[in-house]
Design a protein around this motif. Structure first.
Motif, mmCIF file in Angstrom:
data_model
loop_
_atom_site.group_PDB
_atom_site.id
_atom_site.type_symbol
_atom_site.label_atom_id
_atom_site.label_comp_id
_atom_site.label_asym_id
_atom_site.label_seq_id
_atom_site.Cartn_x
_atom_site.Cartn_y
_atom_site.Cartn_z
ATOM 1 N N LEU A 8 0.819 -1.212 0.000
ATOM 2 C CA LEU A 8 0.000 0.000 0.000
ATOM 3 C C LEU A 8 0.856 1.267 0.000
ATOM 4 O O LEU A 8 0.497 2.257 -0.621
ATOM 5 C CB LEU A 8 -0.926 0.000 1.224
ATOM 6 C CG LEU A 8 -1.881 1.182 1.344
ATOM 7 C CD1 LEU A 8 -2.894 1.172 0.208
ATOM 8 C CD2 LEU A 8 -2.588 1.148 2.687
ATOM 9 N N ARG A 9 1.971 1.238 0.696
ATOM 10 C CA ARG A 9 2.818 2.421 0.874
ATOM 11 C C ARG A 9 1.964 3.610 1.342
ATOM 12 O O ARG A 9 1.779 4.596 0.616
ATOM 13 C CB ARG A 9 3.576 2.757 -0.409
ATOM 14 C CG ARG A 9 4.576 1.713 -0.816
ATOM 15 C CD ARG A 9 5.502 2.116 -1.947
ATOM 16 N NE ARG A 9 4.930 2.844 -3.045
ATOM 17 C CZ ARG A 9 4.438 2.300 -4.161
ATOM 18 N NH1 ARG A 9 4.449 0.996 -4.322
ATOM 19 N NH2 ARG A 9 3.963 3.058 -5.121
ATOM 20 N N PRO A 10 1.436 3.521 2.569
ATOM 21 C CA PRO A 10 0.535 4.571 3.057
ATOM 22 C C PRO A 10 1.206 5.939 3.067
ATOM 23 O O PRO A 10 2.372 6.066 3.425
ATOM 24 C CB PRO A 10 0.178 4.116 4.473
ATOM 25 C CG PRO A 10 1.114 3.037 4.820
ATOM 26 C CD PRO A 10 1.714 2.516 3.570
ATOM 27 N N ASP A 15 -5.120 6.144 4.682
ATOM 28 C CA ASP A 15 -4.666 4.859 4.135
ATOM 29 C C ASP A 15 -4.619 3.798 5.228
ATOM 30 O O ASP A 15 -5.016 2.654 5.018
ATOM 31 C CB ASP A 15 -3.277 4.994 3.495
ATOM 32 C CG ASP A 15 -3.275 5.840 2.232
ATOM 33 O OD1 ASP A 15 -4.347 5.999 1.608
ATOM 34 O OD2 ASP A 15 -2.195 6.340 1.870
ATOM 35 N N LEU A 16 -4.122 4.173 6.400
ATOM 36 C CA LEU A 16 -4.073 3.228 7.525
ATOM 37 C C LEU A 16 -5.476 2.875 8.011
ATOM 38 O O LEU A 16 -5.748 1.716 8.337
ATOM 39 C CB LEU A 16 -3.265 3.814 8.689
ATOM 40 C CG LEU A 16 -1.785 4.034 8.438
ATOM 41 C CD1 LEU A 16 -1.127 4.670 9.657
ATOM 42 C CD2 LEU A 16 -1.093 2.738 8.077
ATOM 43 N N ILE A 17 -6.341 3.860 8.037
ATOM 44 C CA ILE A 17 -7.722 3.627 8.480
ATOM 45 C C ILE A 17 -8.396 2.628 7.545
ATOM 46 O O ILE A 17 -9.055 1.683 7.999
ATOM 47 C CB ILE A 17 -8.502 4.961 8.545
ATOM 48 C CG1 ILE A 17 -7.915 5.861 9.645
ATOM 49 C CG2 ILE A 17 -9.985 4.718 8.789
ATOM 50 C CD1 ILE A 17 -8.414 7.297 9.609
ATOM 51 N N ASN A 135 -17.038 0.386 11.303
ATOM 52 C CA ASN A 135 -17.436 1.746 11.006
ATOM 53 C C ASN A 135 -16.155 2.574 10.971
ATOM 54 O O ASN A 135 -15.126 2.180 11.519
ATOM 55 C CB ASN A 135 -18.494 2.279 11.983
ATOM 56 C CG ASN A 135 -18.006 2.361 13.404
ATOM 57 O OD1 ASN A 135 -16.966 2.947 13.682
ATOM 58 N ND2 ASN A 135 -18.750 1.776 14.322
ATOM 59 N N LYS A 136 -16.195 3.678 10.291
ATOM 60 C CA LYS A 136 -14.974 4.440 10.035
ATOM 61 C C LYS A 136 -14.358 4.984 11.322
ATOM 62 O O LYS A 136 -13.132 4.982 11.471
ATOM 63 C CB LYS A 136 -15.248 5.581 9.053
ATOM 64 C CG LYS A 136 -13.983 6.243 8.575
ATOM 65 C CD LYS A 136 -14.257 7.246 7.475
ATOM 66 C CE LYS A 136 -12.958 7.850 6.980
ATOM 67 N NZ LYS A 136 -13.209 8.802 5.899
ATOM 68 N N SER A 137 -15.175 5.421 12.266
ATOM 69 C CA SER A 137 -14.610 5.978 13.500
ATOM 70 C C SER A 137 -13.859 4.909 14.297
ATOM 71 O O SER A 137 -12.820 5.183 14.901
ATOM 72 C CB SER A 137 -15.694 6.629 14.357
ATOM 73 O OG SER A 137 -16.633 5.663 14.791
ATOM 74 N N HIS A 138 -14.371 3.700 14.282
ATOM 75 C CA HIS A 138 -13.710 2.577 14.961
ATOM 76 C C HIS A 138 -12.356 2.310 14.302
ATOM 77 O O HIS A 138 -11.327 2.172 14.971
ATOM 78 C CB HIS A 138 -14.618 1.347 14.876
ATOM 79 C CG HIS A 138 -14.196 0.201 15.704
ATOM 80 N ND1 HIS A 138 -14.561 0.068 17.025
ATOM 81 C CD2 HIS A 138 -13.434 -0.876 15.409
ATOM 82 C CE1 HIS A 138 -14.039 -1.055 17.503
ATOM 83 N NE2 HIS A 138 -13.360 -1.646 16.538
ATOM 84 N N GLY A 143 -6.375 2.916 13.610
ATOM 85 C CA GLY A 143 -5.354 3.410 12.697
ATOM 86 C C GLY A 143 -4.428 4.417 13.354
ATOM 87 O O GLY A 143 -3.210 4.389 13.151
ATOM 88 N N LEU A 144 -5.004 5.312 14.156
ATOM 89 C CA LEU A 144 -4.198 6.313 14.849
ATOM 90 C C LEU A 144 -3.262 5.654 15.858
ATOM 91 O O LEU A 144 -2.072 5.975 15.911
ATOM 92 C CB LEU A 144 -5.100 7.340 15.543
ATOM 93 C CG LEU A 144 -4.366 8.450 16.301
ATOM 94 C CD1 LEU A 144 -3.472 9.250 15.355
ATOM 95 C CD2 LEU A 144 -5.373 9.354 16.993
ATOM 96 N N VAL A 145 -3.763 4.722 16.635
ATOM 97 C CA VAL A 145 -2.921 4.022 17.607
ATOM 98 C C VAL A 145 -1.822 3.225 16.887
ATOM 99 O O VAL A 145 -0.663 3.208 17.324
ATOM 100 C CB VAL A 145 -3.770 3.110 18.527
ATOM 101 C CG1 VAL A 145 -2.898 2.190 19.363
ATOM 102 C CG2 VAL A 145 -4.654 3.963 19.430
#
Length: 175
Positions: A8-10, A15-17, A135-138, A143-145
C-alpha cells in the motif's frame, strides 16, 4: 498486515484507516485490488453512480459500514434508520432479516430505475463486505494508535521496548 502495508505504501492516515477496515476475514480479499487502484495500476470502477459518490475516497471499494448505509439510502431510498437496520442485520448475519432487507433493497432500486442485475450485483458486494466491516470511527481509532505505535517503535526503539517490557512485566509468558 506488514506485506499489505508495504504494498500500500501509506501516505496519509486515511490509508491506515482503510487498511484496518480491510484487514478482516471478508474484506481481506479486496486488499490487492485496493492497492492496485490506489497506485493507478488498476482501473477504478463503480457499479452505480451512488457508489462513486460514497466510495471515491476508497477507490470504488466499500470499506466502511457507513458507505453501505449511504449506498442503500441513495440507491434504494432507505432512510438512515432503515440503513442501520440493514447494517446490523449484515453484521449479525441474521439470515431471515437479511432476506427481508434484500427484497426491500432490490425493490427500492427497481423503483428508482436501477436494473435488477445491477441492483443484485451491488447487493452482493455489500453483503460480502458488510458482515465483517468496521465503522470508520472505529477504524480511525485503531489506525491512529497503530501509527503512533509504529512511529515510536521506528524512532525510539529503546524507549519503546522498555515501555513494552514494563507494561508486561507481570506476565513472564508475554515477556
Amino acid at each position: 498486515m506488514r506485506d499489505a502495508l508495504r504494498g500500500l505504501r501509506p501516505e496519509r492516515l486515511e490509508d491506515l484507516i482503510a487498511m484496518v477496515s480491510l484487514y478482516r476475514p471478508g474484506p481481506m480479499e479486496l486488499i490487492p485490488d485496493f492497492i492496485q487502484r490506489k497506485h493507478g495500476r488498476s482501473r477504478i470502477t463503480y457499479e452505480h453512480p451512488a457508489m462513486e459518490k460514497f466510495t471515491r475516497e476508497t477507490y470504488g471499494i466499500m470499506v466502511y459500514q457507513e458507505q453501505i448505509m449511504q449506498i442503500a439510502s441513495e440507491m434504494a431510498g432507505f432512510t438512515m434508520g432503515e440503513a442501520d437496520i440493514l447494517r446490523r442485520a449484515m453484521g449479525k448475519k441474521d439470515r431471515e432479516l437479511m432476506a427481508k432487507q434484500r427484497e426491500k433493497f432490490l425493490g427500492g432500486c427497481r423503483e428508482r430505475g436501477t436494473t435488477p442485475a445491477k441492483a443484485e450485483r451491488v447487493w452482493e458486494l455489500m453483503e460480502k463486505f458488510a458482515g465483517y466491516g468496521f465503522n470508520k470511527s472505529h477504524a480511525a481509532a485503531y489506525g491512529l494508535v497503530a501509527y503512533q505505535t509504529a512511529y515510536f517503535k521506528a524512532n525510539y526503539p529503546v524507549e519503546f521496548t522498555a515501555a513494552l517490557l514494563t507494561s508486561e512485566m507481570g506476565d513472564t509468558d508475554k515477556m
